[in-house]
Design a protein around this motif. Structure first.
Motif, PDB file in Angstrom:
ATOM      1  N   SER A  95       0.866  -1.087  -0.003  1.00  0.00           N
ATOM      2  CA  SER A  95      -0.097   0.089  -0.138  1.00  0.00           C
ATOM      3  C   SER A  95       0.782   1.420   0.049  1.00  0.00           C
ATOM      4  O   SER A  95       1.863   1.204   0.717  1.00  0.00           O
TER       5      SER A  95
ATOM      6  N   SER B  77      -3.528   4.639  -1.643  1.00  0.00           N
ATOM      7  CA  SER B  77      -4.387   5.505  -0.651  1.00  0.00           C
ATOM      8  C   SER B  77      -4.740   6.747  -1.298  1.00  0.00           C
ATOM      9  O   SER B  77      -4.135   7.443  -1.522  1.00  0.00           O
TER      10      SER B  77
ATOM     11  N   HIS C  33      -8.256   8.430  -0.943  1.00  0.00           N
ATOM     12  CA  HIS C  33      -8.817   9.402   0.100  1.00  0.00           C
ATOM     13  C   HIS C  33      -9.527  10.714  -0.194  1.00  0.00           C
ATOM     14  O   HIS C  33     -10.081  11.307   0.638  1.00  0.00           O
TER      15      HIS C  33
ATOM     16  N   ASN D 293     -10.264   5.765  11.100  1.00  0.00           N
ATOM     17  CA  ASN D 293     -10.241   5.175  12.564  1.00  0.00           C
ATOM     18  C   ASN D 293      -9.910   6.660  13.284  1.00  0.00           C
ATOM     19  O   ASN D 293      -8.752   7.146  13.056  1.00  0.00           O
TER      20      ASN D 293
END
Ligand code: SAH
Length: 349
Positions: free
Chosen positions: A192, A215, A217, A291
């Motif tokens: 990743s 990633s 986002h 998170n």
């Protein structure tokens, strides 16, 4: 002189080393088997290696064997989080997850990280150092020994930016997937990245069968720059065209990671824009509610927003999955366990 790290050597290199030490060629295969198949924790256990040779090895090489500092098991789903100490006293974390299709380990690639993503706990104190290939491998080995179960998938998605530690990452993949070692299929390895374009290109040209996860986002450069400083260096257009190149070179479908942050990147508008951006690209989107990290103020998207987001993508022809959040109760997000441990152990100093 610094000793060579014997567990980071390929079998071919080990053969050359043994020849240089005046040992017979079959000794290299024996050593390699002890290290990468039997997952030995040191030269001492290698019962078919003569004492004199073990001593010689001890003098010439360092032997990476991570020490388990802490293990936390989730009461919710059995996910286990490990904190390991490296020889220099630094600590890294790894996660073991059990899925229907096998066990998966998420490893760290650096101590800390210098990428500065705003929602991530790993980057709060910057980068301390790169991990060596053997330090990445031994996270998998130590967990295999501790659980007594085979690991079938490895994801390089823990702390650190793997493409910021390119050479070591590549060597790690070669050793991990070597038929004389754990022999994990390249197809079961995922790397990743936050999107270091030149190294993604290099990786594409290695033509490995691993999965590349990007990633993302965000759907616009402006928004991505707010969340991820790397977006100041590479535009979304460069990034997505590099993803297309990766697919072209390797035939491997890209995974996009998209962490949903309430009110920041989770609107219907965002979902539509994302679908437009990814249109025509052979890819898969993993949606994960961000998170919460206590040092940051980002809030998770609600369940409904996440479901709507996924449904909109699917409707527009983009494959999307909502990732189960494993290990929520044990500081499952990158860098959290390590941070808590450092905070606890330095308290009052
Ligand atoms: N540096 C690499 C790999 C490590 S991070 C990368 O950026 O991809 C692994 C994944 O977790 C990335 O998609 C990262 O953006 C995401 N992540 C980090 N902190 C997170 C958090 N608090 N909530 C949700 N996802 C997070």
């Amino acid at each position: 002189m610094e000793k060579k790290d014997i567990k980071s050597l390929t079998l071919e290199e080990l053969k050359a080393e043994m020849a240089a030490l005046g040992e017979k060629p079959f000794r290299a295969a024996q050593l390699y088997e002890w290290m990468h198949r039997k997952l030995s924790r040191g030269f001492g256990e290698m019962s078919n290696i003569p004492m004199a040779m073990k001593e010689k090895c001890g003098k010439n090489y360092s032997y990476t064997a991570l020490r388990t500092v802490r293990v936390q098991e989730s009461g919710l789903d059995g996910t286990r989080k490990y904190l390991f100490a490296l020889a220099d006293g630094n600590v890294v974390e790894s996660v073991w997850m059990r899925y229907k299709h096998g066990n998966s380990v998420c490893i760290s690639s650096q101590v800390g990280c210098r990428m500065g993503c705003r929602f991530c706990a790993s980057t709060l104190d910057g980068l301390l150092r790169n991990l060596s290939p053997s330090e990445m491998l031994d996270q998998v080995y130590a967990i295999t020994l501790e659980t007594g179960e085979r690991v079938s998938n490895v994801v390089v998605m823990g702390s650190g930016e793997p493409l910021d530690n390119y050479e070591n990452l590549l060597r790690f993949i070669m050793l991990l997937t070597d038929e004389n070692g754990l022999n994990i299929s390249q197809r079961n390895v995922t790397v990743s990245t936050c999107g270091i374009v030149p190294n993604m290109r290099r990786l594409a040209e290695e033509k490995l069968q691993i999965t590349l996860a990007l990633s993302l986002h965000a759907t616009t450069d402006e928004k991505r720059r707010e969340l991820m400083p790397i977006a100041n260096t590479y535009s979304m257009e460069e990034l997505l065209s590099c993803c297309a190149y990766y697919f072209e070179q390797t035939g491997r479908r890209i995974t996009f990671e998209y962490s949903l942050v309430r009110g920041v990147n989770d609107t219907r508008e965002d979902a539509k824009m994302l679908a437009d951006r990814l249109h025509g690209l052979n890819c898969h989107v993993n949606l994960i509610p961000v998170n919460p990290v206590k040092e940051r103020s980002y809030v998770q998207s609600g369940k409904k927003a996440v479901e709507d987001f996924a449904a909109l993508l699917t409707k527009r022809g983009v494959k999307a999955t909502i990732r189960r959040e494993l290990g929520r109760d044990i500081d499952g997000a990158c860098g959290q366990l390590r941070r808590r441990f450092i905070e606890e152990t330095t308290e009052g100093q």
